[in-house]
Design a protein around this motif. Structure first.
Motif, PDB file in Angstrom:
ATOM      1  N   PRO A  36      -1.715   8.135   2.921  1.00 49.57           N
ATOM      2  CA  PRO A  36      -2.755   8.744   2.066  1.00 49.57           C
ATOM      3  C   PRO A  36      -3.111  10.161   2.527  1.00 49.57           C
ATOM      4  N   GLY A  53      -2.379  14.521  -9.702  1.00 49.58           N
ATOM      5  CA  GLY A  53      -3.089  13.245  -9.637  1.00 49.58           C
ATOM      6  C   GLY A  53      -2.520  12.406  -8.517  1.00 49.58           C
ATOM      7  N   ILE A  54      -3.390  11.729  -7.776  1.00 52.09           N
ATOM      8  CA  ILE A  54      -2.957  10.909  -6.636  1.00 52.09           C
ATOM      9  C   ILE A  54      -3.609   9.532  -6.740  1.00 52.09           C
ATOM     10  N   HIS A  55      -2.830   8.494  -6.477  1.00 49.23           N
ATOM     11  CA  HIS A  55      -3.386   7.145  -6.473  1.00 49.23           C
ATOM     12  C   HIS A  55      -2.734   6.354  -5.347  1.00 49.23           C
ATOM     13  N   THR A  56      -3.478   5.422  -4.767  1.00 54.06           N
ATOM     14  CA  THR A  56      -2.972   4.564  -3.694  1.00 54.06           C
ATOM     15  C   THR A  56      -3.156   3.106  -4.090  1.00 54.06           C
ATOM     16  N   GLY A  57      -2.108   2.315  -3.897  1.00 54.81           N
ATOM     17  CA  GLY A  57      -2.190   0.900  -4.241  1.00 54.81           C
ATOM     18  C   GLY A  57      -0.836   0.231  -4.124  1.00 54.81           C
ATOM     19  N   LEU A  85       1.966  10.549  -5.985  1.00 54.35           N
ATOM     20  CA  LEU A  85       1.458  11.834  -6.473  1.00 54.35           C
ATOM     21  C   LEU A  85       2.212  12.206  -7.750  1.00 54.35           C
ATOM     22  N   SER A 133       1.072   5.473  -1.593  1.00 52.13           N
ATOM     23  CA  SER A 133       0.394   6.585  -2.269  1.00 52.13           C
ATOM     24  C   SER A 133       1.392   7.295  -3.183  1.00 52.13           C
ATOM     25  N   ASN A 190       0.850  -1.201   0.000  1.00 55.36           N
ATOM     26  CA  ASN A 190       0.000   0.000   0.000  1.00 55.36           C
ATOM     27  C   ASN A 190       0.880   1.242   0.000  1.00 55.36           C
TER      28      ASN A 190
END
Length: 586
Positions: free
Chosen positions: A533, A567-571, A470, A468, A466
Motif C-alpha cells: 500500500p 485511483g488506488i484500491h486495496t483488497g 492503481l 493494491s 491483500n
C-alpha cells in the motif's frame, strides 16, 4: 550498498585461498621421502614469493607459481604441485583471466583429489564457484558452493564451512525473492565466523543480515546486526559501510539527528581514508536524512557533493541516486526547470546502467565461448600427445604408412574443427533465439508466472488476500486527440507509460496492462508483501510529480498540458493468465 556487500563476501572467499597451504606443505615432506628437503623447501619458497607478489604484480605471481609447478612436478612433490597450480589460478583470476583460472584450478582440484586432501578440494570447489558467481551464472556458482560445503562438513573444517555458507548466502542475496534463503545461510555462517574470530567475515555477514532485515521492514533486528557489523569493523577500512547502515535505520525511525551523526561519522572516516565511494554514499545518506527532515536546502548541498564525487569515480549507481535526489528536491522547491534537467540526467544514467548490464551479459556469453574453445584445445592436445606416443612405438613401420597416418590425423583435426565451428555457430543462434523468446514472455507476464507457464504449459490462477491496484488515465483524453497528430499522440503516450514503468519498477510493483490512455499496475503480486500500500501510493505520487514536470515544460512552450487522474484500491483479487493464443496477465 548492494555492490559493496557482495564484493566483501567474495573477498571473504579469496581471503582463505592460502589458509590451508602452509599446513599442507609443512607436513608434506614425509610424502616425498625420496626427494631432498632442499628441493621441497625451494618449492615452498617459490610459493611464498608467488603469494607475496599477488597484490602488487600478478604477472610475477604467475612466474613464481610456474617455477614452483615445474620443480614440484620434476621431483614428484604432489602437494607442492597442487598448491602451485592453485596459486597460478589465483593470479590469473586477479587479472581477470577467468578461463585460464578455471583451467589451473581444475588441474589443482585433480591433484588434491588424488592426494585425498579434502580441505584442499573444498577450497578449490569454492574458488571455482567464485568465477561463475562473477560471471553472473548463479546456478553454476551455487552448484560448486554446495559441493564445497558438503566436503567441508565431512572434514569438519570450520573455516571452509563458514566460507561455503557465506558464499551460498551471497548467491541467494542476488535476488529479493530469495532473501529468506540467504538469511538462513548467513545465520549459519555467523556463529562459525565468531568462533574463528574472523572479524572481516563477521562484519560482512552481519552487515548483509542487517540489510535483509531492513528490506523486510524489521528495523530492530536490522540495527542489532548493523551494530555487530560496526563492532567487527571498528578498526577496518570497511567501517563507513556499517556506520551508514546504522544511519539508515535511525533515518527510517525518524530520529534524524542520530542518523545525521552516523552518516557524518562515516563521511569523516571515509574522507580520512580517501575512500571516495564511501564518501559519496555517506553524503547520500546525509542528503536523504535532511530530505526526510524537510530541510531541502541542506539536502541539495549534499546531493551535489555526492554527484561531484560520483562523476569523479565514474560510479553510475551512486550518480543515479544523486540525480534522483536532486530531481525530487528541485521538484519540492517548485524549481521545475532544474527538476526537469535532473530528471533527464536520471533517465540517461539509467540507460547507461542498462547498457552496462547488457555488456556483462555479453561478457558472460564470451566467457562461455572461450571456455568451450579452451576445452577443445585441450582435447586436441590430448589427441596429439597420444599420437606422438603411438609414433614412437611404430618407428619400424614404413615411411609411407606414417605419412598416410599423419594425413588422416590432419583430416580428422580439420573435421573436428569444422564441426566445432558449426556447433558453436548453431548454439549461438539457438541461445539468442531462446533469450529473445524468454525476454518477450517476461515483457508480457511476471517472472514467476512465465516460469510456471514454460515449465507446466499453463499457469494456475491464484487468490491474493491483500493487493493494491492503481488505475491511471488522462483527463479529457478524447479532446486531446483532436489537438495533435496521431504520431505525436502515440509518442507522448509512450513517453509517459515508459516513465510510469520505471517508477513502478523502483517500488517493486507489477505492471498489469494498458488500454488506450489507461495504465494499470498492482503491488503485492505475484509475491505477497506488507509494504505494497505504501509503495503504490509513493509510485502514484512520483507519477504525478513526473507529469507536473512535463506540464511545466509544456507550459513554457505553449503546449496543452495532460492532466493525470489516479485511483488506488486495496483488497482481495484473483490473478492469472487469460487467453490461449495471446497471453495476458489479468
Amino acid at each position: 550498498m548492494s555492490w559493496q556487500k557482495k564484493t566483501l563476501c567474495i573477498l571473504f572467499t579469496f581471503y582463505t585461498f592460502f589458509c590451508a597451504a602452509q599446513s599442507t606443505l609443512s607436513g608434506s615432506t614425509r610424502d616425498v621421502s625420496k626427494n631432498s628437503t632442499e628441493d621441497t623447501s625451494q618449492v615452498n619458497q617459490l610459493l611464498l614469493l608467488s603469494k607475496n607478489a599477488l597484490n602488487e604484480t600478478p604477472q610475477e605471481s604467475v612466474k613464481y607459481g610456474m617455477q614452483a609447478k615445474d620443480l614440484a612436478a620434476k621431483i614428484g612433490f604432489k602437494p607442492g604441485l597442487a598448491t602451485a597450480l592453485k596459486s597460478i589460478g589465483i593470479a590469473n583470476y586477479v587479472q581477470g583471466n577467468y578461463v585460464e583460472a578455471l583451467d589451473y584450478w581444475n588441474q589443482s582440484l585433480h591433484e588434491f583429489e588424488s592426494l585425498k586432501d579434502e580441505v584442499g578440494v573444498a577450497n578449490l570447489l569454492s574458488n571455482l564457484g567464485a568465477v561463475y558467481f562473477d560471471q553472473g551464472d548463479d546456478a553454476k556458482a551455487l552448484e560448486y558452493y554446495l559441493k564445497s560445503l558438503q566436503v567441508s562438513e565431512k572434514t569438519g573444517n570450520k573455516l571452509r564451512i563458514a566460507t561455503a555458507l557465506s558464499n551460498i548466502g551471497a548467491v541467494y542475496f542476488n535476488k529479493g525473492t530469495t532473501y529468506h534463503k540467504a538469511l538462513q545461510y548467513y545465520l549459519k555462517a555467523l556463529p562459525l565466523s565468531e568462533e574463528l574470530g574472523d572479524k572481516d567475515a563477521i562484519g560482512t555477514v552481519t552487515g548483509n543480515i542487517g540489510e535483509i532485515y531492513l528490506a523486510r521492514g524489521d528495523d530492530k533486528q536490522a540495527l542489532y546486526y548493523f551494530q555487530k557489523s560496526l563492532k567487527a569493523f571498528e578498526n577496518s577500512e570497511n567501517i563507513p559501510y556499517s556506520l551508514n547502515n546504522v544511519g539508515k535505520v535511525y533515518e527510517k525511525r525518524g530520529d534524524y539527528q542520530t542518523a545525521i551523526k552516523y552518516h557524518q561519522q562515516a563521511y569523516d572516516i571515509a574522507k580520512k581514508l580517501d575512500a571516495k565511494r564511501d564518501m559519496a554514499l555517506s553524503l547520500l545518506g546525509l542528503a536523504d536524512t535532511y530530505t526526510q527532515k524537510g530541510q531541502v536546502g541542506f539536502a541539495l548541498n549534499y546531493y551535489r557533493q555526492a554527484q561531484d564525487i560520483a562523476q569523479d569515480i565514474h560510479s553510475s549507481y551512486v550518480l543515479k541516486d544523486a540525480y534522483q535526489g536532486l530531481a525530487n528536491s528541485y521538484g519540492n522547491l517548485s524549481d521545475f526547470r532544474n527538476a526537469y534537467k535532473y530528471q533527464r540526467l536520471l533517465t540517461a544514467i539509467k540507460d547507461t546502467i542498462y547498457n552496462v548490464s547488457t555488456d556483462k551479459k555479453l561478457s558472460s556469453l564470451l566467457f562461455d565461448f572461450e571456455l568451450q574453445k579452451k576445452q577443445t584445445q585441450i582435447d586436441l592436445l590430448t589427441k596429439d600427445k597420444a599420437l606422438q606416443e603411438l609414433d614412437l612405438k611404430g618407428q619400424r613401420v614404413a615411411k609411407n604408412s606414417l605419412m598416410i597416418g599423419l594425413a588422416l590425423i590432419f583430416l580428422i583435426a580439420f573435421v573436428l574443427f569444422r564441426n566445432y565451428r558449426i556447433k558453436v555457430h548453431t548454439n549461438k543462434i539457438l541461445s539468442r533465439q531462446k533469450l529473445e523468446i524468454e525476454n518477450l514472455l517476461l515483457n508480457i507476464l511476471p517472472a514467476e508466472v512465465a516460469k510456471e507457464l514454460q515449465r507446466d504449459g499453463q499457469a494456475a490462477p491464484r487468490y491474493y488476500e491483500n493487493v493494491s491496484v492503481l488505475f491511471a488515465d488522462f483527463k479529457d483524453f478524447t479532446k486531446l486527440t483532436d489537438t495533435v497528430s496521431p504520431q505525436e499522440l502515440i509518442a507522448e503516450l509512450n513517453d509517459c507509460f515508459m516513465a510510469f514503468d520505471n517508477i513502478i519498477e523502483t517500488y517493486g510493483l507489477e505492471k498489469i496492462k494498458t488500454i488506450g490512455d489507461a495504465y494499470m499496475c498492482a503491488g503485492g503480486i505475484p509475491f505477497p508483501n506488507e509494504t505494497h500500500p505504501e509503495n503504490i501510493i509513493k509510485a502514484g505520487a512520483d507519477m504525478q510529480r513526473y507529469m507536473a514536470l512535463k506540464n511545466a515544460h509544456k507550459k513554457e512552450n505553449g503546449i496543452l498540458s495532460w492532466d493525470l487522474r489516479i485511483g488506488i484500491h486495496t483488497g482481495p483479487v484473483i490473478a492469472g493468465v487469460v487467453g490461449r493464443q495471446k497471453y495476458a496477465y489479468d
